[in-house]
Design an enzyme around this catalytic site. Structure first.
Site, short mmCIF file in Angstrom:
data_model
loop_
_atom_site.label_atom_id
_atom_site.label_comp_id
_atom_site.label_asym_id
_atom_site.label_seq_id
_atom_site.Cartn_x
_atom_site.Cartn_y
_atom_site.Cartn_z
N LYS A 265 43.05 17.42 22.65
CA LYS A 265 44.06 18.44 22.95
C LYS A 265 43.71 19.10 24.28
CE LYS A 265 45.80 22.98 21.44
NZ LYS A 265 45.87 23.99 20.36
N ASP A 270 47.10 28.68 26.37
CA ASP A 270 48.00 28.80 25.23
C ASP A 270 48.35 30.27 25.01
OD1 ASP A 270 49.40 28.60 22.89
OD2 ASP A 270 47.66 28.12 21.62
N LYS A 277 51.45 35.20 21.45
CA LYS A 277 50.26 35.74 20.78
C LYS A 277 50.08 37.22 21.14
CE LYS A 277 47.46 31.49 20.95
NZ LYS A 277 47.21 31.30 19.52
N ASP A 288 41.62 26.29 25.48
CA ASP A 288 42.39 25.50 24.51
C ASP A 288 42.48 24.01 24.93
OD1 ASP A 288 43.60 25.55 22.02
OD2 ASP A 288 45.59 25.99 22.81
N ASP A 347 53.77 28.52 18.85
CA ASP A 347 52.32 28.64 19.00
C ASP A 347 51.57 27.51 18.27
OD1 ASP A 347 49.95 29.69 19.87
OD2 ASP A 347 49.90 31.36 18.43
N GLU A 349 51.45 24.50 19.00
CA GLU A 349 51.80 23.52 20.03
C GLU A 349 50.84 22.34 20.08
OE1 GLU A 349 49.91 26.03 20.54
OE2 GLU A 349 48.29 25.13 21.71
N ARG A 351 49.58 20.47 17.76
CA ARG A 351 50.00 19.33 16.93
C ARG A 351 51.20 18.63 17.54
NH1 ARG A 351 50.78 23.25 11.90
NH2 ARG A 351 49.20 24.34 13.15
#
Ligand code: BES
Ligand code: MN
Ligand code: ZN
Length: 510
Positions: A265, A270, A277, A288, A347, A349, A351
């Protein structure tokens, strides 16, 4: 840093500080330390007699007499001594040597410390290089920086026996590659998001490919579109930074070599997107992309050490930001595999971009797929900063991962992929939805990814808890070659050792 191997007793070395280990139980010192003690007129044993040296794990005492300087570091109880503790106290002693501005430090390796020469040489070099790591390039001045940058300048690994020289050299090579690759991953993760954009990350990958002789393809936004990766692209919609899909290939071994795919990933920032968030901890989301960084570090290490297998590393890179063009809750996207996803929360994201990256790599003839992702806060709640959660569709792959975790001293713990979790991510309007609610958040995220891997043995490593350390001091206290805060580089050494094990197999079946 210059690191060399010497066939010598610690007491025979001159022009260098030396590190001696003190155990908590009797005999407190090994033979090599006793000889050193004699050179210091018994100063070390006096301190031991007066209980100033107790041998507690990580205890540190500096003993000096004339030109001889000994850093005595506590090794703890003999029955608890291990390669990991050895790596740890080497790290502590190395930092002390830097503090003392010692130009050179010598460590005992092999029989002299009751450990195998090759493994202890690897651990010693890791202890030195991982322990001395710091990320202070953006500080114009700091206490740390005032300590002269590059102390110690050289290290000596001392072995007792001629027969230990060759294995120690081998271990030194492996330790150097693994520590440098881990520190490289730490750097990528620690860089702020205004520097480490998807484009900058792809450039770093290009640098690795050139240096290591890897094949590289960097797909840009139009190509990602042409590949039908609607879930990946939906994450990038709100960003001015174009997404990149980096694919690296290492072709070791013969035509029948094991083919191992790794996917990381790579969300370089993020914010959560429209499902934004809270701002309090948002700055940590520069990390991230730790999964992608671990992939890049691992493939670099595998290539540098010439493992006989093929590796395909896939890194989807994007920012996740809110904007007039950003994805919205309720949007439905179509993945590379054809499955559709309802975006309930922008959020979730990771996956989304992994769905496309996994779907893509699973079309290739690969024997196993492992992904690394800072996927869920929930895994951090479950396992803390200490342990990576591992979800696998293959008992055999899971077994190899557990062994690799043992080899690398990176902790993993198996987590479930039961059908119930899959039911939690079934979509109302599309095939899937991208969240399964608060309960079992790490498990439903893994169940979601599972929908994109088909029959290939697969494991998902959720490193959201272990990839960086913020407030918790416990990982550092037990493993002081880790940083007190910031990126750990988790996954690089684990994936390397997994690849080493897989390279000895034809497939996971035989
Ligand atoms: N990148 C985060 C996960 C994360 C959290 C990593 C804390 C490191 C530290 C991920 O994209 C995320 O936001 N996950 C959400 C999923 C939820 C919306 C279903 C989470 O864990 O809250
Ligand atoms: Mn997120
Ligand atoms: Zn994320």
């Amino acid at each position: 840093m210059e690191i060399s191997i010497a066939r010598a007793q610690l007491s025979e070395l001159s022009d260098t500080s030396v590190v001696a280990f003190a155990f908590e139980d009797e005999p407190r010192f090994d033979a090599s330390v006793t000889a050193l003690d004699a050179k210091l007129d018994g100063a070390i044993s006096h301190l031991s007699d007066s209980k100033e040296i107790k041998g507690k794990f990580r205890e540190m005492t500096v003993v000096r007499s004339g030109k001889v300087r000994v850093i005595v570091v506590g090794a703890g109880k003999r029955k608890e001594f291990s390669i990991d503790r050895y790596r740890s106290i080497v790290a502590e002693a190395s930092r002390r040597a830097r503090h003392l501005e010692a130009p050179s430090v010598a460590f005992s390796v092999g029989k002299a410390v009751g450990l195998p020469a090759e493994e202890s040489a690897t651990a010693c070099v890791e202890g030195i290089l991982l322990g001395l790591y710091r990320f202070d390039k953006y500080k114009s001045k700091s206490e740390d920086k005032e300590e002269k940058e590059d102390f110690p300048k050289s290290c000596v690994l001392a072995v007792e026996d001629d027969k230990e020289v060759a294995p120690a050299e081998k271990g030194k090579k492996r330790g150097t590659v693994l520590a440098e690759s881990t520190n490289f991953a730490r750097d990528l993760v620690n860089e702020p998001a205004n520097v480490m954009t998807p484009t900058a990350f792809a450039e770093s990958a290009k640098g690795v490919a050139q240096k290591s002789g890897l094949e590289i393809t960097i797909f840009d936004k139009e190509e990602i579109e042409a590949m039908g990766m609607g879930a990946f692209l939906s994450v990038a919609r709100g960003s001015r930074q174009p997404p990149k899909l980096v694919v690296l290939k290492y072709n070791g071994g013969g035509p029948n070599a094991f083919t191992f795919a790794i996917v990381g990933k790579g969300v370089t920032f993020d914010s959560g997107g429209i499902s934004i968030k809270p701002s309090e901890n948002m700055h940590y989301m520069t990390g991230d992309m730790a999964g992608a960084a671990a992939c890049l570090g691992a493939i670099q290490a595998i290539a540098a050490l010439g493992l006989p297998l093929r590796v395909i590393a896939v890194m989807p890179l994007s920012e996740n930001l809110p904007d007039g063009n950003a994805s919205k809750p309720g949007d439905i996207v179509t993945t590379h595999s054809g499955k559709t996803i309802e975006i309930i929360n922008t959020d979730a994201e990771g996956r989304l971009l992994l769905a496309d990256a996994l779907g893509y790599v699973c079309e290739m003839p690969v024997h196993a797929v492992v992904d690394l992702a800072t996927l869920t806060g929930a895994i951090g709640i479950a396992l803390g900063h200490v342990t990576t959660g591992v979800f696998s569709t293959s008992e055999k792959l899971l077994e190899e991962i557990k062994k690799a975790a043992n080899d690398s001293d990176e902790r993993v713990w198996p987590m479930p992929l039961y059908k119930e979790y899959t039911l939690q991510v079934k979509g109302a309007l599309a095939d899937l939805k991208n969240t399964g609610g608060r309960y079992g958040g790490a498990c439903t995220a893994a169940a979601f990814l599972k929908e994109f891997v088909g029959e290939i043995p697969w494991a998902h490593l959720d490193i959201a808890g272990t990839s960086s350390i913020e407030s918790d001091k416990t990982p550092f206290e037990e493993h002081p070659y880790l940083p007190k805060s910031g990126a750990t580089g988790v996954g690089v050494r684990l994936v390397y050792y997994l690849a080493e094990r897989l390279s000895r197999m034809k497939s996971l079946e035989g």
